[in-house]
Design a protein around this motif. Structure first.
Motif, PDB file in Angstrom:
ATOM      1  N   UNK A 267       0.879  -1.171   0.000  1.00 17.75           N
ATOM      2  CA  UNK A 267       0.000   0.000   0.000  1.00 17.75           C
ATOM      3  C   UNK A 267       0.914   1.217   0.000  1.00 17.75           C
ATOM      4  N   UNK A 268       1.107   1.819  -1.168  1.00 16.16           N
ATOM      5  CA  UNK A 268       2.070   2.911  -1.345  1.00 16.16           C
ATOM      6  C   UNK A 268       1.391   4.253  -1.085  1.00 16.16           C
ATOM      7  N   UNK A 269       1.975   5.074  -0.202  1.00 16.94           N
ATOM      8  CA  UNK A 269       1.327   6.309   0.208  1.00 16.94           C
ATOM      9  C   UNK A 269       0.099   5.963   1.026  1.00 16.94           C
ATOM     10  N   UNK A 270       0.291   5.136   2.046  1.00 16.76           N
ATOM     11  CA  UNK A 270      -0.814   4.441   2.709  1.00 16.76           C
ATOM     12  C   UNK A 270      -1.735   5.326   3.527  1.00 16.76           C
ATOM     13  N   UNK A 271      -1.275   6.495   3.982  1.00 19.15           N
ATOM     14  CA  UNK A 271      -2.161   7.404   4.711  1.00 19.15           C
ATOM     15  C   UNK A 271      -2.804   6.746   5.908  1.00 19.15           C
ATOM     16  N   UNK A 272      -4.125   6.669   5.924  1.00 19.00           N
ATOM     17  CA  UNK A 272      -4.855   6.087   7.053  1.00 19.00           C
ATOM     18  C   UNK A 272      -4.780   4.576   7.090  1.00 19.00           C
ATOM     19  N   UNK A 273      -4.236   3.964   6.042  1.00 17.82           N
ATOM     20  CA  UNK A 273      -4.059   2.518   6.018  1.00 17.82           C
ATOM     21  C   UNK A 273      -5.248   1.732   5.498  1.00 17.82           C
ATOM     22  N   UNK A 274      -6.214   2.398   4.875  1.00 17.44           N
ATOM     23  CA  UNK A 274      -7.424   1.694   4.433  1.00 17.44           C
ATOM     24  C   UNK A 274      -7.137   0.619   3.396  1.00 17.44           C
ATOM     25  N   UNK A 275      -6.219   0.881   2.471  1.00 16.53           N
ATOM     26  CA  UNK A 275      -5.898  -0.141   1.465  1.00 16.53           C
ATOM     27  C   UNK A 275      -5.244  -1.345   2.106  1.00 16.53           C
ATOM     28  N   UNK A 276      -4.356  -1.083   3.047  1.00 19.35           N
ATOM     29  CA  UNK A 276      -3.704  -2.185   3.759  1.00 19.35           C
ATOM     30  C   UNK A 276      -4.733  -3.004   4.537  1.00 19.35           C
TER      31      UNK A 276
ATOM     32  N   UNK B 130       2.564  -1.365   4.509  1.00 24.11           N
ATOM     33  CA  UNK B 130       2.009  -0.019   4.361  1.00 24.11           C
ATOM     34  C   UNK B 130       3.164   0.966   4.375  1.00 24.11           C
ATOM     35  N   UNK B 131       3.316   1.716   3.292  1.00 27.14           N
ATOM     36  CA  UNK B 131       4.432   2.653   3.169  1.00 27.14           C
ATOM     37  C   UNK B 131       3.929   4.087   3.116  1.00 27.14           C
ATOM     38  N   UNK B 132       4.341   4.874   4.092  1.00 31.52           N
ATOM     39  CA  UNK B 132       4.051   6.308   4.115  1.00 31.52           C
ATOM     40  C   UNK B 132       5.218   6.997   4.793  1.00 31.52           C
ATOM     41  N   UNK B 133       5.718   8.087   4.219  1.00 30.09           N
ATOM     42  CA  UNK B 133       6.907   8.731   4.767  1.00 30.09           C
ATOM     43  C   UNK B 133       6.620   9.497   6.053  1.00 30.09           C
ATOM     44  N   UNK B 134       5.362   9.615   6.442  1.00 38.04           N
ATOM     45  CA  UNK B 134       4.989  10.281   7.686  1.00 38.04           C
ATOM     46  C   UNK B 134       4.892   9.248   8.808  1.00 38.04           C
ATOM     47  N   UNK B 135       5.748   9.331   9.828  1.00 38.33           N
ATOM     48  CA  UNK B 135       5.678   8.367  10.932  1.00 38.33           C
ATOM     49  C   UNK B 135       4.346   8.403  11.678  1.00 38.33           C
ATOM     50  N   UNK B 136       3.671   9.560  11.691  1.00 37.69           N
ATOM     51  CA  UNK B 136       2.372   9.636  12.358  1.00 37.69           C
ATOM     52  C   UNK B 136       1.357   8.781  11.603  1.00 37.69           C
ATOM     53  N   UNK B 137       1.464   8.746  10.281  1.00 37.51           N
ATOM     54  CA  UNK B 137       0.576   7.898   9.478  1.00 37.51           C
ATOM     55  C   UNK B 137       0.765   6.430   9.825  1.00 37.51           C
ATOM     56  N   UNK B 138       2.000   6.036  10.112  1.00 38.28           N
ATOM     57  CA  UNK B 138       2.257   4.649  10.485  1.00 38.28           C
ATOM     58  C   UNK B 138       1.534   4.298  11.780  1.00 38.28           C
ATOM     59  N   UNK B 139       1.565   5.204  12.743  1.00 41.79           N
ATOM     60  CA  UNK B 139       0.866   4.967  14.009  1.00 41.79           C
ATOM     61  C   UNK B 139      -0.643   4.922  13.769  1.00 41.79           C
ATOM     62  N   UNK B 140      -1.156   5.851  12.956  1.00 38.31           N
ATOM     63  CA  UNK B 140      -2.587   5.862  12.644  1.00 38.31           C
ATOM     64  C   UNK B 140      -3.004   4.565  11.950  1.00 38.31           C
ATOM     65  N   UNK B 141      -2.168   4.063  11.054  1.00 37.04           N
ATOM     66  CA  UNK B 141      -2.470   2.810  10.362  1.00 37.04           C
ATOM     67  C   UNK B 141      -2.573   1.655  11.343  1.00 37.04           C
TER      68      UNK B 141
ATOM     69  N   UNK C 235      -3.691   4.846  -3.960  1.00 38.95           N
ATOM     70  CA  UNK C 235      -4.945   5.568  -3.881  1.00 38.95           C
ATOM     71  C   UNK C 235      -4.720   7.066  -3.775  1.00 38.95           C
ATOM     72  N   UNK C 236      -5.171   7.813  -4.796  1.00 38.37           N
ATOM     73  CA  UNK C 236      -5.065   9.272  -4.780  1.00 38.37           C
ATOM     74  C   UNK C 236      -3.627   9.760  -4.663  1.00 38.37           C
ATOM     75  N   UNK C 237      -2.719   9.130  -5.380  1.00 40.51           N
ATOM     76  CA  UNK C 237      -1.307   9.528  -5.328  1.00 40.51           C
ATOM     77  C   UNK C 237      -0.905  10.454  -6.471  1.00 40.51           C
ATOM     78  N   UNK C 238      -1.767  10.636  -7.464  1.00 34.69           N
ATOM     79  CA  UNK C 238      -1.394  11.431  -8.634  1.00 34.69           C
ATOM     80  C   UNK C 238      -1.949  12.848  -8.516  1.00 34.69           C
ATOM     81  N   UNK C 239      -1.597  13.523  -7.418  1.00 34.47           N
ATOM     82  CA  UNK C 239      -2.082  14.882  -7.162  1.00 34.47           C
ATOM     83  C   UNK C 239      -1.050  15.938  -7.514  1.00 34.47           C
ATOM     84  N   UNK C 240       0.128  15.516  -7.973  1.00 35.10           N
ATOM     85  CA  UNK C 240       1.207  16.425  -8.310  1.00 35.10           C
ATOM     86  C   UNK C 240       1.921  15.881  -9.549  1.00 35.10           C
ATOM     87  N   UNK C 241       2.157  16.736 -10.525  1.00 36.58           N
ATOM     88  CA  UNK C 241       2.694  16.269 -11.804  1.00 36.58           C
ATOM     89  C   UNK C 241       4.084  15.662 -11.660  1.00 36.58           C
ATOM     90  N   UNK C 242       4.948  16.296 -10.858  1.00 37.48           N
ATOM     91  CA  UNK C 242       6.304  15.769 -10.683  1.00 37.48           C
ATOM     92  C   UNK C 242       6.270  14.406 -10.000  1.00 37.48           C
TER      93      UNK C 242
END
Length: 256
Positions: free
Chosen positions: A113-122, A135-146, A179-186
């Motif tokens: 689950x790339x860019x896992x956020x709240x972890x719903x996909x996981x 579940x991969x998210x660069x925010x450590x708080x997201x990991x705890x939330x997941x 999920x919803x990862x294509x919000x920035x062109x770069x």
């Protein structure tokens, strides 16, 4: 704060709103807070939500109008931008509804689950019988939330990775979910290249959920996708996402 948070996926304006908290302070705050402190903070500043998304069978801790930071000044938020506190429409379609309706997609597979956020996909992958979930998210708080959200749903948490995996060599996952990862062109261009490598090296299957954001629809990756499903969004989700009415699931088939 919610209006600013939702619009940042489209305009990237949140960076300016958070200038009063330096990146150094944020990194220190994220890395040095104990797991127990983060759990308490998340519990106090989110609400358990069910029945207001495409996946009423999954419980999640999210921002709601009952939460302090729904209306609070964004500069008072002590961590990195809280993407994990919103159940994004692309994630709703993919992470959960499509997978829950088609459990064989995950069953017995290794899933990222790339860019896992709240972890719903996981969570959906685990509910569908995946053999191993990361579940991969660069925010450590997201990991705890997941981890907290998995526990809410009676599941053992997945492996949570906070390294930026798209900067590394691809690992051998059978299935990669975005999920919803294509919000920035770069970012979309970087993902395009990395996903190609995953498919070429490991024959990974790639599923993408997106509600039709301009950065996704206008990117070159769009012509390499096959639509698998489309779901109408709940009225409350439409209002929070500036009138987006539906969200689709796509299978990525690059020309390798």
């Amino acid at each position: 704060m919610l209006g600013l948070l939702t619009s940042q996926r489209l305009t990237r304006c949140v960076k300016a709103c958070f200038k009063s908290v330096t990146q150094t302070e944020k990194c220190f705050s994220n890395s040095c807070q104990s797991d127990e402190h983060l759990r308490r903070f998340i519990s106090e500043n989110t609400e358990i939500v069910t029945g207001q998304s495409l996946t009423p069978d999954i419980k999640l801790r999210l921002f709601t109008s009952s939460c302090r930071f729904w209306f609070e000044r964004p500069e008072l938020w002590p961590f990195d931008d809280p993407y994990w506190a919103i159940y994004w429409p692309g994630g709703q379609a993919l992470s959960s509804r499509y997978l829950l309706d088609n459990p064989a997609v995950c069953r017995g597979n290794t899933v990222l689950d790339l860019g896992s956020g709240c972890g719903a996909s996981a969570i959906a992958a685990k509910l569908c019988g995946a053999a191993h979930v990361v579940a991969n998210d660069i925010d450590p708080v997201a990991a705890v939330a997941t981890r907290m959200n998995c526990e809410l749903n009676g599941l053992e948490p997945p492996v949570c990775v906070t390294d930026n995996m798209i900067d590394a060599e691809p690992e051998g996952f059978n299935l990669i979910l975005l999920g919803d990862m294509f919000y920035d062109e770069a970012l979309a261009t970087t993902l395009h290249s990395w996903l190609n490598r995953c498919i070429k090296t490991h024959s990974s299957q790639v599923l993408i959920g997106d509600p039709g954001r301009a950065q996704f629809e206008g990117h070159g990756i769009r012509r390499l996708l096959h639509q698998l499903a489309q779901f109408e969004l709940a009225e409350s989700v439409r209002e929070e996402n500036y009138g987006l009415t539906s969200s689709s699931v796509w299978c990525y088939k690059p020309e390798l």
